[in-house]
Write a protein that holds these residues in place. Structure first.
Motif, mmCIF file in Angstrom:
data_model
loop_
_atom_site.group_PDB
_atom_site.id
_atom_site.type_symbol
_atom_site.label_atom_id
_atom_site.label_comp_id
_atom_site.label_asym_id
_atom_site.label_seq_id
_atom_site.Cartn_x
_atom_site.Cartn_y
_atom_site.Cartn_z
ATOM 1 N N THR A 81 4.832 6.271 5.815
ATOM 2 C CA THR A 81 3.536 5.604 5.903
ATOM 3 C C THR A 81 2.599 6.140 4.820
ATOM 4 O OG1 THR A 81 2.545 7.232 7.397
ATOM 5 C CG2 THR A 81 3.743 5.395 8.424
ATOM 6 N N VAL A 82 1.548 5.405 4.563
ATOM 7 C CA VAL A 82 0.526 5.854 3.619
ATOM 8 C C VAL A 82 -0.079 7.168 4.122
ATOM 9 C CG1 VAL A 82 -1.734 5.314 2.628
ATOM 10 C CG2 VAL A 82 0.008 3.536 2.781
ATOM 11 N N GLU A 83 -0.260 7.276 5.428
ATOM 12 C CA GLU A 83 -0.816 8.500 6.003
ATOM 13 C C GLU A 83 0.089 9.694 5.728
ATOM 14 O OE1 GLU A 83 -0.511 5.560 7.723
ATOM 15 O OE2 GLU A 83 -2.642 5.054 7.601
ATOM 16 N N GLU A 117 0.837 -1.202 0.000
ATOM 17 C CA GLU A 117 0.000 0.000 0.000
ATOM 18 C C GLU A 117 0.874 1.256 0.000
ATOM 19 O OE1 GLU A 117 -2.513 -0.411 3.407
ATOM 20 O OE2 GLU A 117 -3.897 -1.761 2.381
ATOM 21 N N PHE A 118 1.942 1.238 0.789
ATOM 22 C CA PHE A 118 2.865 2.369 0.830
ATOM 23 C C PHE A 118 3.554 2.551 -0.522
ATOM 24 C CE2 PHE A 118 7.187 4.028 1.613
ATOM 25 C CZ PHE A 118 6.842 5.302 2.046
ATOM 26 N N ASP A 119 4.025 1.455 -1.108
ATOM 27 C CA ASP A 119 4.675 1.529 -2.424
ATOM 28 C C ASP A 119 3.743 2.133 -3.469
ATOM 29 O OD1 ASP A 119 6.903 0.300 -1.298
ATOM 30 O OD2 ASP A 119 6.503 -1.665 -2.198
ATOM 31 N N ALA A 124 -0.941 12.991 3.417
ATOM 32 C CA ALA A 124 -0.916 14.310 4.035
ATOM 33 C C ALA A 124 -0.047 15.311 3.276
ATOM 34 C CB ALA A 124 -0.425 14.197 5.476
ATOM 35 N N VAL A 125 0.617 14.865 2.224
ATOM 36 C CA VAL A 125 1.500 15.756 1.469
ATOM 37 C C VAL A 125 0.692 16.882 0.840
ATOM 38 C CG1 VAL A 125 2.886 15.904 -0.656
ATOM 39 C CG2 VAL A 125 3.320 14.086 0.981
#
Length: 109
Positions: free
Chosen positions: A96-98, A47-49, A102-103
């Protein structure tokens, strides 16, 4: 996600998945089966990738929009230099995905 998780564990794995169901994986060409638990343990990393791939694609698009400012016969403003550097640095420190979600992209001058 299942496929990417398997390939993260074994990039050479040969398999097929029926109906994207983790319980319906057929292993081919003598590929050693990977346990369901091991595959599922990779979901967060996958998911992060995927989130990073999407972020980089958007970042690269924004850089491409301003590439002509980097030509040798164009004088790039300090604001544009800063903007482009901020775009290049946007993935730094994300874990993290979070973090990725948040970017906030910098504003183009």
């Amino acid at each position: 996600m299942i496929e990417k998780s398997i390939l993260k564990i074994n990039p050479n794995a040969k398999f097929s998945i029926n109906a994207n169901d983790i319980d319906q994986i057929t292993w081919h060409d003598k590929t050693t089966p990977i346990s369901k638990a091991d595959i599922e343990s990779q979901f967060t990393a996958v998911e992060f990738d995927m989130a990073m791939e999407n972020l980089r694609a958007e970042r690269n698009s924004k850089l491409t929009e301003t590439d002509f400012y980097a030509l040798s016969d164009v004088t790039m403003s300090p604001e544009m230099e800063t903007y482009r550097q901020e775009l290049r640095d946007i993935t730094n420190g994300l874990t993290t995905v979070e973090d990725v979600e948040a970017v906030v992209f910098p504003t183009k001058p």
